[in-house]
Motif scaffolding. Structure first.
Motif, PDB file in Angstrom:
ATOM      1  N   MET A 185      -8.964  -7.263  10.571  1.00 52.76           N
ATOM      2  CA  MET A 185      -7.681  -6.814  10.040  1.00 52.76           C
ATOM      3  C   MET A 185      -7.623  -5.305  10.071  1.00 52.76           C
ATOM      4  O   MET A 185      -8.613  -4.614   9.847  1.00 52.76           O
ATOM      5  CB  MET A 185      -7.514  -7.305   8.605  1.00 52.76           C
ATOM      6  CG  MET A 185      -7.340  -8.810   8.522  1.00 52.76           C
ATOM      7  SD  MET A 185      -7.289  -9.387   6.828  1.00 52.76           S
ATOM      8  CE  MET A 185      -8.992  -9.260   6.394  1.00 52.76           C
TER       9      MET A 185
ATOM     10  N   ALA B  48      -6.112  -1.574   8.872  1.00 52.12           N
ATOM     11  CA  ALA B  48      -5.536  -0.865   7.744  1.00 52.12           C
ATOM     12  C   ALA B  48      -5.256   0.550   8.190  1.00 52.12           C
ATOM     13  O   ALA B  48      -5.766   1.023   9.197  1.00 52.12           O
ATOM     14  CB  ALA B  48      -6.480  -0.884   6.560  1.00 52.12           C
TER      15      ALA B  48
ATOM     16  N   SER C  59      -5.401  -5.735   2.429  1.00 56.26           N
ATOM     17  CA  SER C  59      -5.312  -4.318   2.772  1.00 56.26           C
ATOM     18  C   SER C  59      -6.592  -3.597   2.444  1.00 56.26           C
ATOM     19  O   SER C  59      -6.980  -2.648   3.112  1.00 56.26           O
ATOM     20  CB  SER C  59      -4.132  -3.672   2.029  1.00 56.26           C
ATOM     21  OG  SER C  59      -4.310  -3.782   0.628  1.00 56.26           O
TER      22      SER C  59
ATOM     23  N   GLY D 143      -8.944  -4.597   5.200  1.00 50.68           N
ATOM     24  CA  GLY D 143      -8.382  -4.478   6.537  1.00 50.68           C
ATOM     25  C   GLY D 143      -9.119  -3.552   7.457  1.00 50.68           C
ATOM     26  O   GLY D 143      -9.206  -3.794   8.643  1.00 50.68           O
TER      27      GLY D 143
ATOM     28  N   THR E   6       1.215  -0.936  10.064  1.00 58.04           N
ATOM     29  CA  THR E   6       1.548  -2.061   9.196  1.00 58.04           C
ATOM     30  C   THR E   6       2.095  -3.227   9.997  1.00 58.04           C
ATOM     31  O   THR E   6       2.227  -4.327   9.475  1.00 58.04           O
ATOM     32  CB  THR E   6       2.598  -1.646   8.151  1.00 58.04           C
ATOM     33  OG1 THR E   6       3.782  -1.210   8.822  1.00 58.04           O
ATOM     34  CG2 THR E   6       2.076  -0.517   7.268  1.00 58.04           C
TER      35      THR E   6
ATOM     36  N   GLN F 186      -3.224  -7.749  10.252  1.00 60.78           N
ATOM     37  CA  GLN F 186      -3.019  -7.389   8.859  1.00 60.78           C
ATOM     38  C   GLN F 186      -1.861  -8.169   8.253  1.00 60.78           C
ATOM     39  O   GLN F 186      -1.972  -8.738   7.170  1.00 60.78           O
ATOM     40  CB  GLN F 186      -2.748  -5.891   8.732  1.00 60.78           C
ATOM     41  CG  GLN F 186      -2.434  -5.441   7.294  1.00 60.78           C
ATOM     42  CD  GLN F 186      -2.259  -3.941   7.193  1.00 60.78           C
ATOM     43  OE1 GLN F 186      -2.898  -3.179   7.905  1.00 60.78           O
ATOM     44  NE2 GLN F 186      -1.387  -3.501   6.295  1.00 60.78           N
TER      45      GLN F 186
END
Length: 413
Positions: free
Chosen positions: A1, A3, A97, A100, A109, A114
């Motif tokens: 993920m 961030a 988050s 991430g 984003t 994510q």
């Protein structure tokens, strides 16, 4: 993920190093989760009987319904899809988050790795469209905000209207071709393979009919025969006309809301217009390119003569240092629905109070202290997957009940 990443320039570099250290520390507290795969098992050849108020469809056996699913030629569709997930966990948005950046990645984003973690909890409405393997679109509706993920040929686009950010990645159609020679060639062969691999751990039956998104459907029901599984049943509504799965419901032995309840509320199998999959970044949107340089890096380069011979001479000896025991502590206990993965980390379990502050509350919220012949430890529980982390560093995890994990740990002593 992914961030948002802190730029490497001073003084931000200091913040980046601090964040990286926090993530490295946090990663020690992510308990390994291994869900026992749904075992192919005894197929109950029970005819479907239409219940009152449900569609009156011809009788069909479970094997025939499996063949129908496997033989479905559905390539195009569009519709609205609703998914509700209840793992019995706190909301995962903040956790996603926080974790991430553990694997790096683009700072956007709109990055799917994510954004789509939001589907792991709560109820969400999506719009879906598909036109074969080269074009698909998913739109996650969140009030007035929308998040769209589009695959169109060689491109993958993702757009987050709330932040006005775009994520783009090329090479979606590239990659090694899947091996097909060992796969069943026909739906009948696939169903036969399921039956051939069947054991006595599962019952699969056709249990009535239903109306899903205005379509007549058969209900395929999968249930464990073994005691100790957290799974009560898996129910799949299958379109009676074309064999497309329309709804999926996974229920826990704990009862209450299903762990996962996902299905179409509206569906149309006509080919969507090509414009549905077209995308152009909105004016002023921030565009992040994913996997920069991946295409160039993937191109083979000419290696020096005798490279393989010279490189491999001492590679195993040198690279293997420190990895001699890697993986030796991993064992599988049981079979079918009650399979438990056991991992010996070789080190005492970290204490909750040693975890980063942002994780302590989360760990406390779904971790219970347990004791047994094995000693003591912490049970991390959800409605589907449970994990026992003993104080001496052993991990037991599976889609099984607390008692099953404790019994496995006790039997290990």
């Amino acid at each position: 993920m992914a961030a948002n990443e802190v730029p490497s320039e001073t003084p931000s570099e200091v913040r980046g190093e601090a964040r990286g250290e926090t993530r490295r520390r946090a990663s020690r507290y992510v308990v390994p989760v291994a869900v026992a795969g749904v075992a192919a098992a005894t197929i109950g050849l029970v005819p479907a009987l239409a219940a009152a108020g449900d569609p009156d469809l011809p009788e069909i056996t479970a094997q025939q319904l499996i063949e129908k699913i496997a033989g479905s030629e559905t390539q195009t569709l569009s519709g609205t899809f609703k998914v509700s997930t209840d793992l019995g966990l706190p909301a995962l948005g903040g956790l996603a988050s926080g974790l991430g950046g553990l694997g790096g990645g683009a700072s956007s984003t709109a990055d799917p790795t994510q954004k789509l973690t939001e589907l792991a909890s709560g109820t969400h409405t999506l719009r879906l469209a598909a036109d074969g393997p080269e074009r698909q679109k998913l739109t996650l509706l969140d009030g007035s905000d929308e998040y769209s993920l589009i695959h169109n040929g060689d491109d993958v686009w993702a757009y987050d209207s709330k932040s006005n950010e775009v994520f783009h990645e090329k090479g979606a159609s590239e990659g090694p071709e899947a091996e097909r020679k060992e796969l069943p060639a026909t739906p009948k062969e696939l169903a036969d393979e399921v039956l051939k691999a069947a054991g006595d751990t599962t019952s699969i039956t056709v249990d009535g009919t239903a109306k899903v998104a205005g379509r007549d459907a058969y209900q395929l029901v999968i249930k464990p025969k073994q005691a100790g599984s957290t799974v009560a049943s898996v129910k799949i509504a299958v379109d009676a006309a074309n064999g497309t799965p329309l709804k999926f419901t996974l229920s826990s032995v704990e009862g209450g809301k299903p762990v996962v309840d996902a299905g179409f509320t509206k569906v149309d199998f006509a080919r969507p217009d090509a414009s549905v999959f077209a995308f152009e970044a909105p004016k002023g949107a921030k565009v992040t390119e994913g996997a920069k340089g991946a295409e160039e890096a993937a191109k083979p380069e000419k290696l020096p003569e005798n490279f393989e011979k010279e490189f491999g001479k001492d590679f195993e000896k040198e690279f293997g240092k420190g990895f001699e025991d890697f993986g030796k502590g991993l064992n599988v206990i049981g079979e079918g629905w009650t399979t438990i993965a056991r991992l010996d980390t070789g080190a005492p379990a970290p204490k909750t109070e040693e975890a980063p502050k942002e994780f302590q509350g989360l760990l406390d919220s779904f971790g219970d202290e347990v004791t047994g012949k094995f000693g003591s430890g912490t049970l991390f529980k959800t409605k589907l997957v449970n994990a026992l982390l003993t104080d001496d560093g052993k991990v037991y995890v599976g889609a099984v009940t607390k008692d099953a994990l404790v019994d496995a740990a006790n039997a290990d002593k």
